[in-house]
Design a protein around this motif. Structure first.
Motif, mmCIF file in Angstrom:
data_model
loop_
_atom_site.group_PDB
_atom_site.id
_atom_site.type_symbol
_atom_site.label_atom_id
_atom_site.label_comp_id
_atom_site.label_asym_id
_atom_site.label_seq_id
_atom_site.Cartn_x
_atom_site.Cartn_y
_atom_site.Cartn_z
ATOM 1 N N ILE A 97 0.824 -1.201 0.000
ATOM 2 C CA ILE A 97 0.000 0.000 0.000
ATOM 3 C C ILE A 97 0.860 1.252 0.000
ATOM 4 O O ILE A 97 2.027 1.223 0.405
ATOM 5 C CB ILE A 97 -0.947 0.035 1.222
ATOM 6 N N PRO A 120 -7.531 -8.213 0.843
ATOM 7 C CA PRO A 120 -7.408 -7.416 -0.373
ATOM 8 C C PRO A 120 -6.744 -8.202 -1.494
ATOM 9 O O PRO A 120 -5.967 -7.654 -2.246
ATOM 10 C CB PRO A 120 -6.515 -6.266 0.092
ATOM 11 N N GLU A 122 -7.958 -2.720 5.366
ATOM 12 C CA GLU A 122 -6.946 -3.377 4.533
ATOM 13 C C GLU A 122 -5.581 -2.732 4.749
ATOM 14 O O GLU A 122 -4.543 -3.403 4.745
ATOM 15 C CB GLU A 122 -7.331 -3.295 3.055
ATOM 16 N N GLN A 123 -5.589 -1.415 4.930
ATOM 17 C CA GLN A 123 -4.312 -0.734 5.153
ATOM 18 C C GLN A 123 -3.745 -1.090 6.526
ATOM 19 O O GLN A 123 -2.531 -1.238 6.686
ATOM 20 C CB GLN A 123 -4.503 0.779 5.014
ATOM 21 N N GLN A 138 -4.244 -3.909 7.934
ATOM 22 C CA GLN A 138 -3.726 -5.258 7.699
ATOM 23 C C GLN A 138 -2.313 -5.189 7.114
ATOM 24 O O GLN A 138 -1.419 -5.917 7.538
ATOM 25 C CB GLN A 138 -4.662 -5.981 6.723
ATOM 26 N N ALA A 139 -2.111 -4.275 6.163
ATOM 27 C CA ALA A 139 -0.809 -4.183 5.495
ATOM 28 C C ALA A 139 0.272 -3.656 6.441
ATOM 29 O O ALA A 139 1.396 -4.162 6.437
ATOM 30 C CB ALA A 139 -0.922 -3.286 4.255
ATOM 31 N N THR A 140 -0.065 -2.642 7.271
ATOM 32 C CA THR A 140 0.994 -2.079 8.115
ATOM 33 C C THR A 140 1.302 -2.981 9.310
ATOM 34 O O THR A 140 2.442 -3.037 9.754
ATOM 35 C CB THR A 140 0.644 -0.660 8.616
#
Lengths: 357, 553
Positions: free
Chosen positions: A127, A308, B408-409, B411-413
């Motif tokens: 992201i 995602p 979702e962000q 989740q990513a971080t």
């Protein structure tokens, strides 16, 4: 004993139309295709089998104890099948421009599925909120999504999921159809009646609805949706295989093999199955395209890949919220779905035209 | 006619309809700018179509369960004893006043004597008693109302216009609780029907009456011609203007906004941030916003079960869950980051931004200390062969797509320090089921309540036990005696300074223990089209009211 000879002749590799089976193959196949598209009304298929159910089982049973051996007649059916396959590959040379483009695209898809990092070295899940909603341009050829993920990278990495779902679902459908279709064709009157009615019940539901049912029971996910799409396509294939099997089983060369005292397993494996399945392979090429679309549809409905994940249908779903402001979020995954389904269909049609006719 | 605007955070006045203004510009040349289009006389009649994204209620009686979909539609046909003005002050509605006894253990609620339910049953103290009994009956399967009435032991009928609420302990939030739609008054005659019947067509005193409910399609509400009990602050008296409201369900936010743009529906809720921006710059559409009172939008870390039963793991999660960049990019400036468990529309909210600083190094160190030292092939941390997995069920009805993208962000971080957050978007009933079974590591649950007492509902250890509806509001599984004591005491005292100190202490305990990650204020975002006039939000729960609304024919 003229029958085996003529069958052998027909199976020669040089002839792309080398068909071991009777002309009835093609008819049955055509009708089956129509019926599966219409999603029901399969009366036509049932006429394809030339004689009554159970006849074949009787034939096989008689044959096993019967006539002498040593005539050396080989399974003409197998030859015919092999010949047809080679004929199909040989026909590549005769492909037109659209078919070549489709083939090229499918090769590209396979590359993207197997080694996605060759085409897109980035991380499809990385992201970058500061770069959200970037339109297509340098650095991001397909733009970025709402979290700043690169859509080109995601489309490339999503190929694997879509292709695997498409191929695996079709394989599941065909495998199941094979069991049902052969059982119906060779299993006797009762089995045939049971399986045929069962298939008719399944036909009463639109395929996607059947898939939804499976997912409702087993929960969403890539594996479930693959199985669901596979199950949903099985009835169509099963009908064709049943009709094919009956037609092949009543052919002269099978009868000859029976007379020669071949074992039932050998007759089934070497003569009946290869000839009965061959036309289905053409249909499978078309089916893969359809399965890709269905899998994307399920993900779009939130029943396939979970967020995602880089999966085309899921990307479409995420993008539709921003369709008014960020068209690229839906356009490129959508294009990928359309092109892969179209490529598979173009090739499938070409094979169909060159197929057993 | 002055237009009642939204309350909540101050916003620049949006001109009602630039198109109409433009058309009238020549006539108005020289006049001061103002909402000229709304100076037209309200016209009676017409149908208004509302499209909700909150989901279809399973029961229209807001006593049963008690969630936002029920409150939104219910506000049209049931009314409460009290209301609140834009400042949050309690004002009379069906009740005329509320007087506590000296020890705070009983309240005398005086009632209006001229109100009748739409089935002809008179509204009186016996009706209030019947309603409270209905809400407290376990068979009703209430969650919101029964929790709000937790201290009410009984209601006594003193005389037809006086109902006495007898309490087990003082309740500083009683009148606020009674102002909520989930505690609204229904006809006692109608309540005697089966629950199934009452769910289909609850009977209240509101400006509209439930006419029909076609499941998965719409609820049709028709005007109550005998209406005489408008809430304080209404722009007119007597019956409503609209003949009919058609209440539709459009769960998909993009479809909902498209329906508003094309004029298929007149009003929508749960607008996406980009749609809010588009509507505000459009000359056809307008937006009403208000900060919903109660809890902010926040992540609750399930401290009752692994892996978040370890405070170090919770702290590591919060130190690695980077929220701010997403709030900036996903919400287009429509919301601000919140560091408080309480929404900005709720008094006594306390912010502790330092407890939510992003520090991946510290997160890694905490996870090492907690024993999550291994790493598997995918880069996730492991301990004794177990992956550091955090299940995250998401209610697609409650979390708008932008919020899901924010998750979702997160989740990513959090993955960067080794968390495997698994997002599971679920429909409302599956989501409730996952929460009910404690089958989650982290989740986001909205809770709207017009009082800081929401902290007691959400974090008192007694609310780990499910309410009759099966819902346990204490999703973070917080069980701390000092916190329980703070919340209980704050709920009893009426002294503002003492309440502030107690609530601040309670919020500090929550913040120190890393049970909650506040994200942003929960905003009511109502979009409406050019036909609609006179629409406003009732301040109590920031729910749209259609009593003053009318449509241009």
């Amino acid at each position: 004993m003229s029958l085996p000879t003529s069958a052998l002749g027909a199976g020669e590799p040089a002839s792309p139309r080398g068909v071991g089976g009777a002309a009835g193959d093609v008819e049955a196949f055509g009708v089956g295709g129509e019926a599966s598209r219409a999603g029901g009304s399969g009366g036509g298929i049932r006429g394809a089998g030339p004689d009554g159910s159970g006849g074949l089982a009787g034939t096989l049973g008689r044959g096993s104890g019967g006539a002498g051996r040593g005539l050396g007649a080989r399974g003409p059916g197998a030859r015919g099948f092999v010949g047809r396959r080679f004929g199909g590959l040989g026909a590549l040379g005769a492909l037109g421009v659209p078919q070549w483009i489709a083939l090229g695209f499918l090769v590209l898809l396979v590359v993207a599925a197997v080694v996605p990092w060759l085409l897109a070295p980035g991380d499809p899940l990385a992201i970058a909120p500061a770069e959200a909603f970037r339109p297509p341009g340098w650095g991001h050829p397909f733009g970025t999504d709402e979290s700043g993920r690169d859509i080109y990278t995601r489309v490339v990495h999503g190929t694997g999921a879509s292709l695997v779902i498409g191929v695996a679902a079709t394989a599941i459908g065909v495998a199941l159809a094979l069991v049902l279709g052969v059982a119906a064709a060779l299993g006797g009157r009762v089995v045939d009646f049971g399986v045929s009615r069962f298939l008719e019940v399944l036909f009463a539901f639109p395929g996607l609805l059947l898939a939804l049912l499976v997912i409702t029971v087993y929960g969403p996910g890539i594996v479930t949706s693959t199985i669901a799409v596979g199950l949903a396509t099985a009835p169509g294939y099963a009908r064709i295989i049943r009709a094919q099997t009956r037609s092949v089983a009543s052919s002269a060369y099978v009868e000859a093999a029976v007379v020669l005292g071949r074992s039932r397993g050998r007759i089934l494996g070497r003569h009946i199955l290869p000839n009965a399945i061959a036309p289905v392979f053409v249909l499978v090429t078309l089916g893969v395209g359809q399965a890709i679309v269905w899998a994307a549809a399920l993900s779009y409905l939130g029943l396939g890949a979970e967020p995602p994940a880089a999966e085309w249908g899921a990307m479409l779903f995420a993008g539709k919220n921003y369709v008014a402001t960020a068209w690229w979020m839906t356009f490129f995954p959508g294009l990928a779905i359309v092109l892969s389904a179209a490529a598979a269909t173009v090739l499938g049609r070409a094979l169909q035209r060159r197929g057993p006719r | 006619m002055p237009l009642r605007r939204h309350s909540g955070p101050p916003r620049p006045a949006i001109l009602r309809s630039l198109a109409a203004l433009g058309a009238a510009a020549l006539l108005l040349a020289g006049c001061a700018a103002g909402p000229a289009a709304t100076t037209a006389t309200p016209a009676s009649g017409g149908t208004l179509t509302y499209a909700t994204g909150f989901g279809e209620p399973t029961c229209l009686d807001p006593h049963v369960g008690g969630n936002m979909p029920q409150a939104l539609v219910g506000t049209n046909f049931v009314e409460s004893l009290f209301s609140q003005d834009a400042d949050g002050t309690i004002v009379p509605w069906l009740a005329t006043s509320g007087t506590p006894s000296a020890d705070g253990l009983s309240w005398d609620i005086a009632l209006r004597d001229d109100v009748t339910f739409t089935d002809g049953t008179p509204f009186d103290a016996a009706a209030v008693k019947a309603n409270v009994e209905h809400m407290q009956d376990p068979a009703t399967a209430s969650s919101t109302a029964i929790l709000a009435l937790g201290k009410v032991t009984e209601v006594q009928v003193v005389d037809p216009t006086t109902a006495r609420f007898v309490l087990s302990e003082p309740d500083s939030a009683l009148l606020e609780s009674l102002a909520q739609t989930w505690l609204a008054m229904e006809s006692p005659t109608a309540l005697q029907r089966t629950q199934e019947e009452n769910c289909e067509s609850p009977v209240g005193t509101g400006p509209f009456v439930v006419s029909s409910w076609t499941k998965q399609d719409n609820i049709t509400l028709v005007r109550n011609d005998d209406y005489n009990s408008p809430p304080a602050g209404s722009a007119h008296e007597g019956p409503a203007y609209l003949d009919e409201i058609v209440w539709r369900f459009i769960p998909d936010s993009a479809t909902r906004f498209a329906a508003l743009q094309s004029g298929q529906v007149d009003v929508i809720d749960e607008m996406q941030p980009d749609n809010v921006v588009a509507a505000e710059s459009s000359d056809q559409l307008d937006v009403l916003t208000g900060a919903l009172p109660g809890a902010s939008i926040r992540l609750e870390l399930n401290a009752g079960y692994a892996p978040f039963d370890d405070e170090k793991v919770r702290k590591a999660f919060i130190a690695s869950a980077d929220v701010n960049p997403g709030i900036e990019s996903l919400f287009f400036g429509t919301v601000d980051r919140s560091y408080s468990v309480l929404s900005s529309g709720t008094p006594f909210g306390a912010s502790y931004p330092d407890d939510f600083a992003i520090d991946p190094d510290r997160a890694n160190q905490l996870l090492d200390e907690a024993g999550w030292t291994g790493r598997d092939a995918d880069g996730y941390r492991t301990k004794d062969g177990q992956r550091l997995t955090v299940d995250f069920p998401i209610s697609t009805n409650q979390s708008i797509p932008a919020e899901q993208s924010l998750f979702e962000q997160i989740q990513a971080t959090t993955k960067e320090v080794g968390f495997d957050v698994e997002l599971h978007p679920l429909d409302l009933s599956s989501w409730y089921a996952a929460l009910g079974a404690w089958d989650f590591g982290v989740t986001s649950a909205i809770y709207t309540k017009n009082s800081p007492d929401v902290l007691r509902i959400l974090y008192h250890s007694s609310n780990i036990i499910p309410a009759p509806s099966g819902y346990h509001p204490n999703n973070a599984h917080v069980s701390i005696p000092e916190l329980d004591a703070d919340l209980t005491e704050a709920g009893q005292t009426t002294d503002a300074d003492q309440r502030e100190a107690l609530y601040a202490d309670a919020q500090k305990i929550l913040s120190d223990g890393a049970y909650v990650l506040p994200l942003y204020d929960h905003l009511q975002k109502i979009g409406y089209g050019p036909r609609v006039q006179g629409l406003s939000l009732l301040p109590t729960l920031q729910i749209p009211t259609f009593y003053d609304a009318w449509v241009q024919q």
